[in-house]
Write a protein that holds these residues in place. Structure first.
Motif, mmCIF file in Angstrom:
data_model
loop_
_atom_site.group_PDB
_atom_site.id
_atom_site.type_symbol
_atom_site.label_atom_id
_atom_site.label_comp_id
_atom_site.label_asym_id
_atom_site.label_seq_id
_atom_site.Cartn_x
_atom_site.Cartn_y
_atom_site.Cartn_z
ATOM 1 N N SER A 21 -24.291 -3.796 -40.583
ATOM 2 C CA SER A 21 -23.330 -2.759 -40.244
ATOM 3 C C SER A 21 -22.881 -3.007 -38.824
ATOM 4 N N LYS A 22 -21.582 -3.293 -38.666
ATOM 5 C CA LYS A 22 -21.023 -3.646 -37.363
ATOM 6 C C LYS A 22 -20.118 -2.511 -36.907
ATOM 7 N N ILE A 23 -20.332 -2.041 -35.708
ATOM 8 C CA ILE A 23 -19.539 -0.938 -35.181
ATOM 9 C C ILE A 23 -18.372 -1.522 -34.404
ATOM 10 N N LYS A 24 -17.190 -1.330 -34.909
ATOM 11 C CA LYS A 24 -15.961 -1.754 -34.245
ATOM 12 C C LYS A 24 -15.018 -0.569 -34.276
ATOM 13 N N ASP A 25 -13.715 -0.821 -34.469
ATOM 14 C CA ASP A 25 -12.752 0.278 -34.553
ATOM 15 C C ASP A 25 -13.171 1.261 -35.644
ATOM 16 N N ASP A 73 -27.435 -4.500 -30.307
ATOM 17 C CA ASP A 73 -26.415 -3.947 -29.422
ATOM 18 C C ASP A 73 -25.304 -3.227 -30.181
ATOM 19 N N ASN A 74 -24.528 -3.975 -30.945
ATOM 20 C CA ASN A 74 -23.418 -3.353 -31.650
ATOM 21 C C ASN A 74 -23.530 -3.546 -33.161
ATOM 22 N N ARG A 75 -24.721 -3.888 -33.629
ATOM 23 C CA ARG A 75 -24.943 -4.118 -35.051
ATOM 24 C C ARG A 75 -26.259 -3.505 -35.473
ATOM 25 N N SER A 76 -26.322 -3.173 -36.742
ATOM 26 C CA SER A 76 -27.568 -2.721 -37.354
ATOM 27 C C SER A 76 -27.772 -3.526 -38.619
ATOM 28 N N TYR A 77 -29.005 -3.907 -38.879
ATOM 29 C CA TYR A 77 -29.340 -4.641 -40.090
ATOM 30 C C TYR A 77 -30.308 -3.790 -40.895
ATOM 31 N N TYR A 78 -30.041 -3.699 -42.190
ATOM 32 C CA TYR A 78 -30.889 -2.961 -43.108
ATOM 33 C C TYR A 78 -31.448 -3.930 -44.133
ATOM 34 N N PHE A 79 -32.757 -3.917 -44.317
ATOM 35 C CA PHE A 79 -33.417 -4.738 -45.319
ATOM 36 C C PHE A 79 -33.924 -3.782 -46.393
ATOM 37 N N ASN A 80 -33.243 -3.770 -47.515
ATOM 38 C CA ASN A 80 -33.551 -2.845 -48.596
ATOM 39 C C ASN A 80 -34.138 -3.601 -49.780
ATOM 40 N N VAL A 81 -35.318 -3.168 -50.227
ATOM 41 C CA VAL A 81 -35.896 -3.704 -51.456
ATOM 42 C C VAL A 81 -35.552 -2.703 -52.546
ATOM 43 N N GLN A 131 -34.962 -0.934 -40.981
ATOM 44 C CA GLN A 131 -33.744 -0.984 -40.176
ATOM 45 C C GLN A 131 -34.038 -1.663 -38.848
ATOM 46 N N VAL A 132 -33.122 -2.582 -38.436
ATOM 47 C CA VAL A 132 -33.215 -3.257 -37.138
ATOM 48 C C VAL A 132 -31.917 -2.974 -36.396
ATOM 49 N N ASN A 133 -32.022 -2.301 -35.242
ATOM 50 C CA ASN A 133 -30.839 -1.962 -34.445
ATOM 51 C C ASN A 133 -30.703 -2.932 -33.289
#
Length: 150
Positions: free
Chosen positions: A38-42, A15-23, A11-13
């Motif tokens: 994963s983008k945090i908005k409304d 500012d307002n996004r997180s990226y997950y690298f799943n094998v 997982q890479v966090n």
């Protein structure tokens, strides 16, 4: 095999996004990489792409070429900015003395000689900007306590 075929997760966090690298591994035994944004908005918005093991070499080759191009463009733009800055400095300061930003301008007051103005300008800079305006601040607490007598 772990839950839902996950073999490894990173997982890479930001500012307002997180990226997950799943094998992961599917039912057929094929190993693939799933990249989830994963983008945090409304609400929470998720997007994902899947790259299978057979295609990873070409995928990462394209990704590496893109990153190489980005670095090349960044270096070129930095070089162009430095050249423009040097040209601007040479234009405004052809004799090579102090640069425009570091040179301190000395203004004479009415009736003041140039030597006196330069001596005044040489005084140590204490970081306070003096504009000639005077601001008087009085404390309300002191003013109220002086009016009230016990």
């Amino acid at each position: 095999m772990a839950i839902r075929g996950e073999l490894f997760t990173n997982q890479v966090n930001l500012d307002n996004r997180s990226y997950y690298f799943n094998v992961k591994e599917n039912r057929n035994g094929d190993i693939f990489l799933q990249i989830v944004e994963s983008k945090i908005k409304d609400g929470e918005e998720r997007r994902d792409i899947v790259v299978f093991a057979d295609d990873m070499k070409d995928f990462f080759k394209g990704l590496d070429e893109s990153l190489t191009y980005i670095e090349k463009v960044k270096k070129e733009r930095a070089k162009i900015r430095a050249e423009k800055k040097a040209a601007k400095a040479a234009k405004f300061n052809p004799d090579g003395a102090e640069s425009e930003k570091t040179a301190k301008k000395v203004y004479r007051r009415k009736g003041e000689s140039r030597l006196v103005a330069e001596k005044r300008a040489e005084k140590k800079d204490d970081g306070i900007k003096r504009t000639g305006k005077v601001i008087h601040i009085t404390s309300k607490r002191n003013a109220d306590s002086e009016k009230t007598e016990y």
